[in-house]
Design an enzyme around this catalytic site. Sequence first.
Site, mmCIF file in Angstrom:
data_model
loop_
_atom_site.group_PDB
_atom_site.id
_atom_site.type_symbol
_atom_site.label_atom_id
_atom_site.label_comp_id
_atom_site.label_asym_id
_atom_site.label_seq_id
_atom_site.Cartn_x
_atom_site.Cartn_y
_atom_site.Cartn_z
ATOM 1 C CB SER A 93 -0.951 0.010 1.210
ATOM 2 O OG SER A 93 -1.813 -1.108 1.180
ATOM 3 N N GLY A 95 1.912 2.562 -2.923
ATOM 4 C CA GLY A 95 1.646 3.247 -4.186
ATOM 5 C C GLY A 95 2.446 2.738 -5.370
ATOM 6 C CE LYS A 96 4.603 -2.956 -4.385
ATOM 7 N NZ LYS A 96 3.929 -2.662 -3.087
ATOM 8 C CD GLU A 120 -1.182 -7.521 -4.884
ATOM 9 O OE1 GLU A 120 -1.139 -8.029 -3.760
ATOM 10 O OE2 GLU A 120 -0.748 -6.376 -5.125
ATOM 11 N NE ARG A 129 -5.582 1.230 -7.813
ATOM 12 C CZ ARG A 129 -5.203 1.508 -6.574
ATOM 13 N NH1 ARG A 129 -4.373 2.513 -6.354
ATOM 14 N NH2 ARG A 129 -5.621 0.788 -5.558
ATOM 15 C CD GLN A 239 4.064 -6.318 -1.691
ATOM 16 O OE1 GLN A 239 4.479 -5.335 -1.101
ATOM 17 N NE2 GLN A 239 2.783 -6.598 -1.774
ATOM 18 N NE ARG A 258 7.118 -9.800 1.450
ATOM 19 C CZ ARG A 258 5.954 -9.215 1.739
ATOM 20 N NH1 ARG A 258 4.872 -9.605 1.103
ATOM 21 N NH2 ARG A 258 5.904 -8.274 2.624
#
Length: 266
Positions: A93, A95-96, A120, A129, A239, A258
């Site tokens: 969350s 903003g990627k 996602e 968006r 991530q 990650r």
Amino acid sequence: GQWLIDQASARELTARELLRTMDTKLASVASDHQLHTGAVAVGAALGDLNQSFEHRAALKGQLSGYPTGFRVIDGLTHGWQRRKMIVIAGATSMGKSVLATNFATTIAQHGERVLYFSFEMEQGELIERILSSLSGVPLEKLRWWSVTEDECRRIAEAQEVIAALPLHINDTASRSVSDIRSECRRMQAEMGLGAVVVDHFQLLDEAGGENRVQQLTQASRGLKILSGELNVPVFALSQLTLSGDRDMKREPYPDDLRDCKSLGHD
């Protein structure tokens, strides 16, 4: 070839898994072949460098790559360059996806076709968006449809812009680098291709490797190879995993990526 025959006979992998793994092996072989046969003497390479200088001179200060939409980033990168993999990393969350859609929209407005793989968010969410960004109407107002007459006009104008954008979104949940490569090659052959976005990297459904870290390390190499094969920039969203005593107030490190630290070094 014999490996494929043996695996098919053993029936331990599904047909789709076989195709994915074979495609990855072929890409790796092609890459290794280029590494071993592509050496060029530096003197012979001067001709290509001089052509690059001539191209830069002809630009007369303009960007050599695709515009990023952000003046500061344009100054640092001279625009998004072909044959490069760009990693956009951040915690959940942060903003990627918003940043990636802005980059993709700017490239598409420049006239280049962009293929966006979203694992996602569904296509409608991404378009919403983009509509918010182009119209200047806050996303929350679009979701509640609490808009003024002027905002309605701006939304209609933004929709006309979006309708003409050469931007394609694939929101299939399960994808591998092999799947991405196949679709990119097909689009490039049929319509041309200017850039690729993978959102996000850790959700790739990659075959092979003893564990998840090895699978994603293999996938990162595959995306890097793909950028060279297609001669386009490839954006890989990733991530970040932060330990309890560290936060986003400081600059992240490659080790924060990650499951795939190698992505930060590609």
